[in-house]
Design an enzyme around this catalytic site. Structure first.
Site, PDB file in Angstrom:
ATOM      1  N   LYS A  15      45.532  38.281  75.979  1.00 28.65           N
ATOM      2  CA  LYS A  15      46.779  37.921  75.051  1.00 28.65           C
ATOM      3  C   LYS A  15      46.438  38.087  73.772  1.00 28.65           C
ATOM      4  CE  LYS A  15      48.409  34.437  78.494  1.00 28.65           C
ATOM      5  NZ  LYS A  15      49.592  35.077  78.832  1.00 28.65           N
ATOM      6  N   ARG A  46      49.723  33.533  90.035  1.00 28.72           N
ATOM      7  CA  ARG A  46      50.225  34.078  91.122  1.00 28.72           C
ATOM      8  C   ARG A  46      48.775  34.317  92.166  1.00 28.72           C
ATOM      9  NH1 ARG A  46      53.298  39.243  88.837  1.00 28.72           N
ATOM     10  NH2 ARG A  46      53.313  37.636  87.095  1.00 28.72           N
TER      11      ARG A  46
HETATM   12  N1  BES Z   1      50.730  31.742  81.668  1.00 26.71           N
HETATM   13  C1  BES Z   1      51.397  32.655  81.754  1.00 26.71           C
HETATM   14  C2  BES Z   1      52.851  32.554  81.534  1.00 26.71           C
HETATM   15  C3  BES Z   1      53.448  31.836  80.257  1.00 26.71           C
HETATM   16  C4  BES Z   1      53.815  32.517  79.143  1.00 26.71           C
HETATM   17  C5  BES Z   1      53.691  30.318  80.531  1.00 26.71           C
HETATM   18  C6  BES Z   1      54.428  31.901  77.974  1.00 26.71           C
HETATM   19  C7  BES Z   1      53.849  29.784  79.220  1.00 26.71           C
HETATM   20  C8  BES Z   1      54.457  30.481  78.236  1.00 26.71           C
HETATM   21  C9  BES Z   1      50.926  33.893  83.066  1.00 26.71           C
HETATM   22  O1  BES Z   1      49.919  33.714  83.351  1.00 26.71           O
HETATM   23  C10 BES Z   1      51.446  35.040  82.242  1.00 26.71           C
HETATM   24  O2  BES Z   1      50.397  35.635  81.504  1.00 26.71           O
HETATM   25  N2  BES Z   1      52.211  35.923  82.772  1.00 26.71           N
HETATM   26  C11 BES Z   1      52.299  37.410  82.181  1.00 26.71           C
HETATM   27  C12 BES Z   1      52.825  38.157  83.426  1.00 26.71           C
HETATM   28  C13 BES Z   1      52.561  39.654  83.168  1.00 26.71           C
HETATM   29  C14 BES Z   1      51.311  39.950  82.683  1.00 26.71           C
HETATM   30  C15 BES Z   1      53.158  40.640  84.229  1.00 26.71           C
HETATM   31  C16 BES Z   1      53.643  37.451  81.195  1.00 26.71           C
HETATM   32  O3  BES Z   1      54.464  36.530  81.465  1.00 26.71           O
HETATM   33  O4  BES Z   1      53.445  37.884  80.333  1.00 26.71           O
HETATM   34 MN    MN Z   2      48.442  34.770  82.286  1.00 29.22          MN
END
Ligand code: BES
Ligand code: MN
Ligand code: ZN
Length: 504
Positions: free
Chosen positions: A280, A354
């Site tokens: 990230k 997931r």
């Molecule tokens: N934990 C994150 C989702 C999230 C984002 C929670 C912001 C709280 C605040 C999750 O694991 C994630 O990174 N999801 C990705 C999925 C993508 C890679 C398909 C996302 O939402 O960008």
């Molecule tokens: Mn994630």
């Protein structure tokens, strides 16, 4: 903050809270409010006339040192139109009152609780929910503020609820206070940084529930390897901190027969989500300490249910991992074998929640054959794009379950919005190299494809997924929560259990 109950008696000194409703002619104090106003020569009415206060729900106004009295402060809280007052509005009033006291120096206050004419809520219910709202608002995570001066901290430490039906109010409040304890446990857990709360320490926090009669079992890495939790372990393998899966069981319901079949709640417990190799951006990454919010809610819920001795058989399962990039981390394109036997192509290591839930869901239904499963997860940023901080996303394969959850959420002010599932979305996660891929290759609908992924690990059993990414942490705060961890889901699920799954 400590709450006490007593019979009404007009206070002569200190801080007082009174209620007003909203009427055409302006804010209208309740009877006790009017008595207090009279005792200070009408100073409260005059102050209200000089303010914008309308008596609407959620409003509060503070009147300082009224008249020639020895009162320090009178806080008037609004209830809105008398006929429309609900538990929730009473809670907002309690929260608003505590918010108002932040401006002051009082360490104690008395609330004169009576119902406005035409209100359907009983006075004990109004009092208990007012006290509950006040309690929820009074929470603050300040253990690491070592230099904050005592005089800069909120002072209000005691709130006495003066109400004619003391015993009934106390009884109702005790039940709500068990739930508040659960909410606070959840808020504590999501607020702790990831150097303090990681899979082992979060499992240890869950273990503490055994003092309340919850049976707690912890599966370590070795056990999960033996079982074949390839999806969960793939996420964990980049971290120096070993994963855990915790099973909590509260058996407050029937011991045998059909009614003994348990209900199950599962939570995503990613104690820190860097994204892994699909790392990230650094800005805002600190938020990912609360990526264990789903697990936090399940722990808080189990605590609330145990404290109030819920008459239901409830299973809580949380999958705990830290998602890190490293020389041992899983790579984009890796194919793992899940506990269900299905192979997963991991196209993005940041879609990790997931993967954790896939094994937890399969384990839950295989081992416990629950009546239904509800999972909670801070699963997608996309749900924040959809719903912002005001609804959590609800996905379900079962209308009755979805309606019951939505209704419970309405009742406690933790709102859900149902989102679709469908074969078109399901196809988007078909993989060329494995049974399923963990993200779609474009096409949008990120929250839905994430839910579809989870559904591939659910059999015939009724199931619901709550995507709580937008509601777990609040930057603005609300009437009943300061900015920070909200505990969203604990009150909702407690209510859901109480309304539908407890034997009486
Ligand atoms: N934990 C994150 C989702 C999230 C984002 C929670 C912001 C709280 C605040 C999750 O694991 C994630 O990174 N999801 C990705 C999925 C993508 C890679 C398909 C996302 O939402 O960008
Ligand atoms: Mn994630
Ligand atoms: Zn995550």
């Amino acid at each position: 903050m400590r709450i006490a109950f007593s019979q009404p008696a007009l206070p002569k000194k200190g801080a007082v809270v009174v209620f007003a409703s909203e009427a055409k002619a302006g804010p209208k104090l309740t009877e006790l409010g009017r008595s207090l106003d009279k005792s200070v020569g009408g100073a409260v009415t005059r102050a209200l006339a000089a303010s914008k206060f309308k008596g609407g729900k959620g409003e509060a106004v503070g009147v300082l040192a009224p008249g020639s009295s020895r009162l320090t402060r009178v806080v008037v809280v609004g209830l809105g139109k008398p006929a429309d007052v609900t538990d929730l509005i009473a809670e907002q009033a309690g929260g608003a009152a505590v918010g108002e006291f932040k401006n002051g120096d009082d360490d104690a206050a008395a609330a004169l609780v009576d119902v406005p004419a035409g209100c359907k809520l009983g006075v004990a219910e109004l009092a208990a929910h007012f006290a509950h709202g006040a309690t929820l608002r009074s929470y603050r995570f300040d253990k690491y503020l070592t230099k904050e001066k005592k005089e800069d901290k909120p002072k209000l430490a005691r709130l006495t609820i003066q109400v004619s039906e003391v015993a009934a109010a106390r009884r109702r409040f005790a039940r709500l206070d068990a739930v508040a304890e659960g909410v606070f446990f959840t808020r504590d857990l999501v607020s702790e940084p990831a150097n303090v709360i990681y899979p082992q320490t979060l499992a240890a926090e869950a273990r503490k529930l055994s003092r309340l009669g919850v049976r707690v079992e912890v599966l370590d890495e070795k056990k999960m390897k033996a079982l074949g939790f390839g999806a969960l372990l793939g996420v964990a393998q980049g971290s120096a901190r070993p994963p855990r899966l915790v099973v909590m069981r509260w058996n407050g319901g029937p011991r045998s027969g059909k009614a003994a079949q348990p209900i199950a709640f599962l939570g995503k417990g990613v104690t820190f989500d860097t994204g892994g190799i699909s790392i990230k951006p650094s800005r805002g990454m600190e938020d990912m300490k609360w990526d264990m919010g789903g697990a936090g809610v399940v722990i808080g819920l189990m605590r609330a249910l145990a404290l109030r001795k819920a008459k239901a058989n409830v299973i809580g399962i949380i999958g705990l991992v830290e998602n890190m990039p490293s020389g041992t981390a899983q790579r984009p394109g890796d194919i793992v074998k899940s506990y269900s036997g299905q192979t997963i192509e991991v196209l993005n290591t940041d879609a990790e929640g997931r993967l954790v839930l896939a094994d937890a869901l399969w384990y839950c239904q295989k081992r416990f054959k629950p009546k239904f499963m509800v999972n909670l997860a801070t699963l997608t940023g996309a749900i924040i794009v959809c719903l912002g901080p005001y609804h959590a996303g609800l996905f379900s394969n079962n209308d009755e379950l979805a309606e019951r959850l939505t209704g419970a959420g309405e009742a406690v002010g933790e709102k859900l919005w149902r989102m679709p599932l469908g074969t078109e979305y399901d196809k988007m996660i078909d993989s060329k190299a494995a049974d399923v891929q963990n993200i779609s290759s474009g096409g949008g609908a990120g929250s839905i494809t994430a839910a579809q992924f989870l559904q591939r690990f659910v059999n015939e059993v009724p199931w619901a997924h709550l995507d709580i990414a937008g509601v777990t942490w609040s930057t603005k705060g609300s009437a009943t929560a300061e900015p920070g961890g909200t505990g969203f889901g604990v009150r909702l699920l407690d209510r859901f259990v109480a309304d539908h799954y407890e034997t009486r």
